[in-house]
Design a protein around this motif. Sequence first.
Motif, short mmCIF file in Angstrom:
data_model
loop_
_atom_site.label_atom_id
_atom_site.label_comp_id
_atom_site.label_asym_id
_atom_site.label_seq_id
_atom_site.Cartn_x
_atom_site.Cartn_y
_atom_site.Cartn_z
N ARG A 90 61.26 4.28 -7.70
CA ARG A 90 60.32 4.10 -7.00
C ARG A 90 58.96 4.74 -7.49
O ARG A 90 57.70 4.19 -7.51
CB ARG A 90 60.54 4.66 -5.54
CG ARG A 90 59.72 4.43 -4.40
CD ARG A 90 60.25 4.84 -3.13
NE ARG A 90 60.33 6.18 -2.99
CZ ARG A 90 60.70 7.32 -2.18
NH1 ARG A 90 61.29 6.57 -1.13
NH2 ARG A 90 60.68 8.55 -2.22
N ASN A 106 65.26 10.55 -0.90
CA ASN A 106 64.37 10.07 0.36
C ASN A 106 64.09 8.58 0.27
O ASN A 106 62.92 8.50 0.61
CB ASN A 106 63.21 10.95 0.91
CG ASN A 106 62.22 11.06 -0.28
OD1 ASN A 106 62.52 10.45 -1.41
ND2 ASN A 106 61.31 11.70 -0.19
N PRO A 107 65.07 7.50 0.34
CA PRO A 107 64.50 6.39 0.39
C PRO A 107 64.11 6.07 1.53
O PRO A 107 64.51 6.73 2.73
CB PRO A 107 65.63 5.57 -0.04
CG PRO A 107 67.23 6.42 0.41
CD PRO A 107 66.39 8.03 0.09
N PHE A 108 62.99 5.11 1.55
CA PHE A 108 62.60 4.57 2.84
C PHE A 108 63.81 3.49 3.69
O PHE A 108 64.30 3.10 3.06
CB PHE A 108 61.29 3.64 2.75
CG PHE A 108 59.88 4.48 1.83
CD1 PHE A 108 59.87 5.86 2.32
CD2 PHE A 108 59.48 3.83 1.12
CE1 PHE A 108 58.92 6.55 1.42
CE2 PHE A 108 58.35 4.54 0.20
CZ PHE A 108 58.15 5.85 0.66
N ALA A 109 63.45 3.53 5.00
CA ALA A 109 64.28 2.43 5.66
C ALA A 109 63.96 1.32 5.37
O ALA A 109 63.68 0.62 6.43
CB ALA A 109 64.22 3.04 7.30
N LYS A 110 64.14 1.00 4.17
CA LYS A 110 63.60 -0.63 3.67
C LYS A 110 64.63 -0.92 2.96
O LYS A 110 65.57 -0.38 2.34
CB LYS A 110 62.30 -0.64 2.97
CG LYS A 110 61.05 -0.22 3.87
CD LYS A 110 59.72 -0.06 2.94
CE LYS A 110 58.77 0.65 3.62
NZ LYS A 110 57.98 -0.13 4.72
N TYR A 149 57.06 -0.67 -2.82
CA TYR A 149 56.17 0.01 -2.16
C TYR A 149 54.92 0.56 -2.61
O TYR A 149 53.77 0.21 -2.24
CB TYR A 149 57.06 1.18 -1.20
CG TYR A 149 56.23 1.96 -0.33
CD1 TYR A 149 55.74 1.59 0.98
CD2 TYR A 149 55.64 3.28 -0.57
CE1 TYR A 149 54.91 2.03 1.86
CE2 TYR A 149 54.67 4.00 0.20
CZ TYR A 149 54.43 3.40 1.54
OH TYR A 149 53.78 4.30 2.39
N THR A 208 68.94 3.09 2.17
CA THR A 208 69.65 3.74 2.55
C THR A 208 71.27 3.68 2.56
O THR A 208 72.06 4.83 2.85
CB THR A 208 69.24 4.35 4.12
OG1 THR A 208 69.26 3.11 4.72
CG2 THR A 208 67.84 4.86 4.34
#
Lengths: 273, 288
Positions: free
Chosen positions: A182, A116-120, A128, A168
Amino acid sequence: MNQRVEVAAPVVAAGSDDARGRPIKIVNRDVNVWYGDKRALHDVSIDIPDRAVTAFIGPSGCGKSTFLRCMNRMNDTIPSARVTGTIEIDGQDIHDRSLDVVQLRARVGMVFQKPNPFAKSIYENVAYGPRIHGLARSKAELDAIVEQSLKRAALWDEAKDRLSQPGTGLSGGQQQRLCIARAIAVDPEVILMDEPASALDPIATARIEDLIDELRQNYTIVIVTHNMQQAARVSQRTAFFHLGKLVEEASTERMFTAPRDKRTQDYITGRFG
Amino acid sequence: MREKAVEIVLFLCAASSVVITIAIVGVLVYESLAFFRSVPLILFLTDTVWTPLFANPRYGILPLLNGTLLTTLVALCVAGPLGLVAAVYLSEFAAPRVREIVKPTLELLSGVPTVVYGFFALLFVTPLLQKVIPGLPGFNVLSAGIVMGIMIIPYIASLSEDAMRAVPQGLRDGSLALGATRLETAFRVVLPTAISGVAAAFVLGISRAVGETMVVAIAAGQQPNLTLDPREPAATITAYIVQVALGDLPHGSIGYQTIFAAGLTLLLITLIFNILAFWLRARFREAY
Ligand SMILES: Nc1ncnc2c1ncn2[C@@H]1O[C@H](COP(=O)(O)OP(=O)(O)O)[C@@H](O)[C@H]1O
Ligand SMILES: [Mg+2]
């Protein structure tokens, strides 16, 4: 197993072969979880050894994820969930009022089943947590944390030239290693992994398993898996859950060669689940 | 046989709406072309005075465009922050029960006739503003813009909330598990992820404000005014159109044709905004 443990003086994981001599990191006593009226976990008591890999196995729906989520209090985020019992990390009760759940989750990281990587960007994904917790005083420090975390997650070589590209855009296996990086970036002591390789192909899975084996030098790892070969490959201790109960817990070697409980035997030999 | 008949009737109904829309655009373009035969397009776009019904008429759309964009800007200053906060609250903090009540209520608010908002602006908000801003005229952009903003809050909030709710739960869990608070998760993970959807909501809100008529016609005054000061009165494109369309202009006169030229301008602006919103939403869907 069920007798009260003196928490102040860490006990040695009894009966463990590979994790022998390791102090206890997490003590769980009589942990119960209800979802509304439905009881999902029955009086689970288990010690998690420090800097070793503990695997939770058992058929789907037996409460492995539920129990895992107790240890970083992620069940708090589910309105219907209610947890009772004692969970102590390094002797500190995680349900204590004085304990900040934000700090707890910084100490106890989590990796999920579905990457579930962030949209970054890759960089921002890793940065983060440190940003949230104010771990870096300068850009250079942050850069160093990001680099170190990606290295520890065995992703640096693949990611170093594309740090500004979206996380992503990585392959599934890389995304999962990014999620591990992360989690590592906030300098946790424990990493909880919920079937971290179940969405990955065999090659990516093998890489994650190698990584887990390396990570246990520095972290206490608890991994949920429905794959018994995986449990056998990566863990030193294994716990078998069935219908919300902890049936048996032992060194991984003994668990797979000489399980005591009939249900464990049946599960391991593939007779159910 | 019967099935077939039903199908044909339904098709005709659907087709007629398309045909009518095309016909309306056709009339707009046709009458506008007639207008642009007498008034050069360049003059229409650059002249700074709009007095088409005066003895020596000027046909610069800029004052109307300015009025439209200025009211819209004021509206956005109100509806943007409030709509966003409402969306964040509903999507990330409200208990499901609260959301179930608030969301339909918001949507119901968009059913309030806009003329009601217009009088609310004129009879309630303007007097209130006059207490704070001495010398504020009875008709002004500020009051109309604020009320227009209030009017589009539900719209922006509701669409933004949809976009934020579409963000996978796994991302929230990932953030919370790193020790982020719910507020940090909402603003640093959920909102950035939903940003194209939220931007689309904003653009649709703007498009709505641009096309909104009654509030500005009632509360902003109807003099074309090329100004950046929201305290002054000003006319928008829509306000001009109702004003003139209600009058008694001979068919085919140039005054009559200005309605269509102004209408076409309005159509093009909203079309651009809607295409932009469509594009943003498509991008958002692609991402998740
Ligand atoms: N959020 C939830 N709400 C209600 N019941 C849940 C929830 N999560 C899990 N459960 C139930 O709790 C039991 C244990 O689930 P879980 O911990 O996910 O099992 P496992 O990870 O071993 O497959 C299952 O019966 C499941 O249906
Ligand atoms: Mg599970």
